[in-house]
Design an enzyme around this catalytic site. Structure first.
Site, PDB file in Angstrom:
ATOM      1  N   GLU A  54       0.830  -1.214   0.000  1.00 56.54           N
ATOM      2  CA  GLU A  54       0.000   0.000   0.000  1.00 56.54           C
ATOM      3  C   GLU A  54       0.862   1.261   0.000  1.00 56.54           C
ATOM      4  O   GLU A  54       0.536   2.249  -0.670  1.00 56.54           O
ATOM      5  CB  GLU A  54      -0.914   0.042   1.232  1.00 56.54           C
ATOM      6  N   CYS A  82      -2.518  -2.960   7.538  1.00 56.38           N
ATOM      7  CA  CYS A  82      -1.979  -2.884   8.900  1.00 56.38           C
ATOM      8  C   CYS A  82      -2.163  -1.469   9.434  1.00 56.38           C
ATOM      9  O   CYS A  82      -2.695  -0.590   8.744  1.00 56.38           O
ATOM     10  CB  CYS A  82      -0.501  -3.271   8.913  1.00 56.38           C
TER      11      CYS A  82
END
Lengths: 145, 145
Positions: A54, A82
């Site tokens: 990401e 996360c």
């Protein structure tokens, strides 16, 4: 369905990570039906614990559009983000987040619980091609044992 | 006191951000009494919402040591880390985090509440030269109004 189409591309990114011996996570940023950027986990290759799929896709998307916000864009990622990536997604002001498999252990909800940690205007969609993403993760960790 | 010594250096980084028109946050990574890396906020300059002082200092420290973990290192940062940076700190396995001013609005505790979001073995120290860091932030936002 568009979401599956783009998630398949994110899975292709995850497969690249897998093939390189990286935890297999992939991400795609899409705006106006067009792919702005792609990323896959590069923690091992870059020796950088922050080089998640990401983060790479977001920074690449900022570079692509020459601006620091991604309003009206969608992030497709094969695994639940996360805490770090969720924070990055928050700062990016990205409109919509679509993830595949949940991540009980390292997903952000392990830390944020019921608190909404994305941008107030963002929406999330979970579970798109979740099984494919989870299978890839399982295959990776099975091979490492 | 060592903590104040290194926090002063982090404040020097924050001042660099201030002078460049960036939200004034600075960070330093120290190991064995030696500075591994420095970073200041570069969100505007890089057009990247993820280019926080801590992210830059962490990635630079990984590059410096050629490894993806920072065990036995300390991160000094002038402001309470946001959710993204807290997640990055977690992944880095850094031993100790020292921050200056609390950040009620964007600090990670706004999202994590009472949950411990750092590495289980990490320790934190808050409030070192907090007033200096807070004053710099206030001066920045005052000038922008």
């Amino acid at each position: 369905m568009d979401d599956e189409h783009f998630m398949k591309m994110a899975l292709t990114e995850a497969q690249k990570a897998f093939d390189a011996g990286e935890v297999p996570v992939g991400a795609i940023v899409v705006a106006g039906g067009r792919i702005l950027s792609r990323g896959h986990n590069m923690v091992e290759r870059l020796n950088d614990a922050t080089a998640h799929a990401e983060m790479i896709a977001l920074t690449s998307a900022f570079n692509q559009i020459g601006a620091k916000y991604l309003t009206e864009a969608t992030l497709y990622v094969t695994l639940e983000p996360c805490l770090m990536c969720t924070g990055a997604i928050y700062w990016s002001k990205i409109d919509r987040i679509v993830w595949g498999a949940d991540d009980e252990k390292n997903g952000h909800r392990h830390f944020t619980g019921d608190n909404w940690a994305f941008h107030p205007k963002a929406t999330i969609t979970r579970g798109v091609l979740a099984q494919e993403a989870a299978e890839l993760m399982k295959a990776f960790f099975r091979a490492r044992r």
